[in-house]
Structures are given as C-alpha cells and as structure tokens.
Design an enzyme around this catalytic site. Structure first.
Site, PDB file in Angstrom:
ATOM      1  N   TYR A  54       1.067  -0.819  -0.258  1.00  0.00           N
ATOM      2  CA  TYR A  54      -0.335  -0.212   0.220  1.00  0.00           C
ATOM      3  C   TYR A  54       1.034   1.599   0.073  1.00  0.00           C
ATOM      4  CZ  TYR A  54      -3.474  -3.682   1.640  1.00  0.00           C
ATOM      5  OH  TYR A  54      -4.483  -4.376   1.647  1.00  0.00           O
ATOM      6  N   HIS A 126       1.030 -11.850   1.492  1.00  0.00           N
ATOM      7  CA  HIS A 126      -0.477 -11.538   0.956  1.00  0.00           C
ATOM      8  C   HIS A 126      -1.418 -11.621  -0.710  1.00  0.00           C
ATOM      9  CE1 HIS A 126      -1.260  -6.728   0.076  1.00  0.00           C
ATOM     10  NE2 HIS A 126      -2.188  -7.738  -0.663  1.00  0.00           N
ATOM     11  N   SER A 205     -13.112  -5.219   2.051  1.00  0.00           N
ATOM     12  CA  SER A 205     -14.024  -5.193   1.193  1.00  0.00           C
ATOM     13  C   SER A 205     -15.293  -5.544   1.241  1.00  0.00           C
ATOM     14  CB  SER A 205     -13.457  -4.813  -0.474  1.00  0.00           C
ATOM     15  OG  SER A 205     -12.200  -4.819  -0.971  1.00  0.00           O
ATOM     16  N   LEU A 207     -17.831  -3.871   2.116  1.00  0.00           N
ATOM     17  CA  LEU A 207     -18.313  -2.815   1.184  1.00  0.00           C
ATOM     18  C   LEU A 207     -18.418  -2.723  -0.201  1.00  0.00           C
ATOM     19  CD1 LEU A 207     -18.403   0.271   3.784  1.00  0.00           C
ATOM     20  CD2 LEU A 207     -20.550  -1.549   3.771  1.00  0.00           C
ATOM     21  N   ARG A 209     -15.963  -2.342  -2.057  1.00  0.00           N
ATOM     22  CA  ARG A 209     -14.962  -1.434  -2.470  1.00  0.00           C
ATOM     23  C   ARG A 209     -15.923   0.229  -2.533  1.00  0.00           C
ATOM     24  NH1 ARG A 209     -10.459  -3.455  -3.364  1.00  0.00           N
ATOM     25  NH2 ARG A 209     -10.413  -5.853  -4.343  1.00  0.00           N
ATOM     26  N   PHE A 212     -21.354  -0.115  -1.468  1.00  0.00           N
ATOM     27  CA  PHE A 212     -23.268  -0.145  -0.713  1.00  0.00           C
ATOM     28  C   PHE A 212     -22.887   0.941   0.276  1.00  0.00           C
ATOM     29  CE2 PHE A 212     -21.731  -4.333  -1.150  1.00  0.00           C
ATOM     30  CZ  PHE A 212     -23.213  -5.244  -1.886  1.00  0.00           C
TER      31      PHE A 212
END
Length: 329
Positions: A54, A126, A205, A207, A209, A212
């Site tokens: 990230y 990962h 995720s 939601l 991404r 929602f």
C-alpha cells in the site's frame, strides 16, 4: 465494542482497512488520515490492516506513526508477498509475487522498521506464490514468531488446500479474502475450513469497495482511483448494479439504518469468527461503519438481503482476468 477471536488474537468485532489512506482509491493527506485513525481507536477499533504494497511502503509508515501512542491497545496487521520493483520513471510497481523464505525475512524486517514497532501482531502472506511450496513460506514466517518478531500468522486469498497445508506447519490465525454481499466466493468452501481449523476470517472490501455506500457514484472516483479498472464499476455494469442499492435503500429505511450498515451487519452475522475490515477515509463513514455492530439482523432479514444481491443480479467480475490470476484457487 464487542470482541471476537481470530485464531490466537482477540480483536474488536470490526477493524479498519487502511489501504485507502495512501493507495488505490486516491489517498488522503496525512493529518486527516491520522485523525481518522485516532477516532477509530476512540470508537473501540483495535484491528488495523496495512501492507508493504500500500503505497508502496508509506501506508505502513503512516499507520505506525498514527498508532504509536496506542501501541499497547491495538493489533497491527501487515502483509508481504509481492515482488516490488522501481520502474525507470521512479514509480514502484508490483511485477509478480515472491514467497521465498529469504524474501519473507527481508520484508518483515523492513516492515518492522517502517511501522516503528518491535513486533508485528499479525503477518499475512498477501498472495500465495505458486512457485514456492506454502510449507517453505510459512516455515520462514514461523521462524519470525519463534524470534519474537511476529505474534500471529495469516494468509490472504488462499484456498482450502493451502490453508490445510499451512496449518500443519504453524497455526494460521487469520485468512483475509474479499467477502461481501456481492462477493460470496468464500461461502463455497473457505468459511467451513476456517471454522474447522479455528482460523479467523477477515473480509476485506465488505462494502464492495465502497459500492454499498448510499452516496457512492463513479463520478466521485479520482483519476487514479483503482476502481475505475474493475469490471463492476465499468460503464453499463455499474448502472445495472445501482439497481441493487435502490432495493437495499428500501430495507435500510425500514431498519432505520444505512445501506452500508446493512451490508456490514450481514457480514458480521455470518459467524463470530469473522472480523470485517472496511476502509474509511472520512470520520463520518468510520462512525457509520462502527455503528453497524449494533444492528441485529434476523434470519429472514439475511435471506432478504441475499435475494436483493443475488449473484445473478451482479454485473461484472470482481477483478479482470489478469488480477484473478493472483488468487489462489
């Protein structure tokens, strides 16, 4: 906030995915991100998820800096596993996966420094490296536990067979994979395997991404937002998928909740070994997400939501084919 067990760790029943502060969704300025992270601690969130990927790298630095005053109150999870290389233009990009034991140690030592901690609470691979036996990768991760540099181990997007093989080498405390109302792949086999092996399941995720969130539109996506590349957010598919939100809004009104809260409450209802990590760059979204832990859904409520967001009503894959190759199927 109530607590849940994920393997060897006890954490808040909802965590915070920190990727969006610096990566994929456009990022945020440091001070705003730190305020959001501090507010999460105030609300009782104890699980914070980051990764070397990230940024790359700067997300770990941000999370470590923000959580330093609360180090004894929080569980910091980070991830390794990508081969990161600097390009001619100076940009660092992932060019593949790397699960070699020597790489495990190398990136763990680097993550410890970036986070500014003596021990990583939860270290995930990962993505599984198909060219390196999972026993070798987890064996190297287990060595870090023996040395006191890591507390617990996890995998991300691994299949059931890989989980079983890994668990024979060392306890796997958590599996992190995408899971939400519109991404239910883990229900086929993974959730049952996690229950059987006492592995916590950490949905990223949850939601969709950000899908929602009632106020979400593709117009709000920045030029560098990763979601512009995802099939479900492409023109045509997104408009069809928005019909799902219209139906969920009716139910949300009945429940005096938001669509996002319904989506999170549904994920939480799937089992007490599940701890979702929705991202939130804005404090109001963070507070909305945390409040979802107070919503109780009946069995009929869950069935209704599953029918509203049934797989046949979702347009587009979760990734394009090139990115799906990174998922351990």
């Amino acid at each position: 906030m109530k607590k849940r067990k994920i393997g060897a760790l006890t954490v808040s029943e909802i965590g915070l995915g920190c990727m969006g502060f610096t990566h994929a969704y456009g990022g945020d300025d440091e001070q705003s991100a730190i305020k959001t992270l501090h507010r999460a601690v105030e609300l009782g969130v104890t699980l914070f998820d980051t990764a070397e990927m990230y940024g790359p790298f700067n997300n770990e630095i941000l999370v470590g800096k923000a959580l330093k005053p609360f180090r004894d109150q929080v569980v910091i999870a980070t991830k390794f596993g990508f081969k990161l290389e600097r390009q001619p233009d100076g940009h660092i990009d992932a060019t593949g996966v790397d699960g070699r034991p020597e790489h495990v140690r190398e990136v763990a030592e680097a993550s410890l420094k970036r986070l500014g901690v003596d021990v990583i609470d939860l270290l995930y691979q990962h993505r599984v490296d198909p060219d390196v036996p999972i026993e070798d990768t987890v064996g190297a991760m287990a060595d870090l536990v023996k040395e006191g540099k890591v507390r617990a181990l996890g995998l991300s997007e691994a299949n059931s067979e890989t989980l079983r093989r890994a668990s024979k080498v060392h306890q796997i405390s958590a599996l992190q994979s995408e899971y939400s109302l519109w991404t239910r792949d883990p229900e086929k086999e993974i959730l049952a395997t996690c229950r059987e092996l006492n592995i916590g399941f950490v949905p990223y995720s949850p939601l969709g991404r950000g899908f929602f969130a009632s106020d979400f539109t593709t117009k709000s996506l920045g030029a560098n937002d990763f979601r512009r590349l995802l099939p479900r957010f492409q023109e045509g598919a997104f408009e069809k998928n928005r019909q799902i939100i219209t139906e969920m809004e009716k139910m949300a009104k009945e429940k005096n909740a938001t669509v996002a809260q319904l989506a999170l409450a549904w994920v939480l209802s799937r089992g007490d070994f599940i701890v979702p990590i929705p991202g939130a760059r804005k404090i109001r979204h963070l507070e909305d997400n945390v409040a979802a832990t107070e919503i109780q859904l009946t069995k009929d409520d869950c069935v209704r939501l599953e029918n509203i967001v049934s797989p046949d009503k979702v347009a587009g894959k979760r990734y394009d084919d090139s990115r799906l190759k990174l998922v351990d199927k």
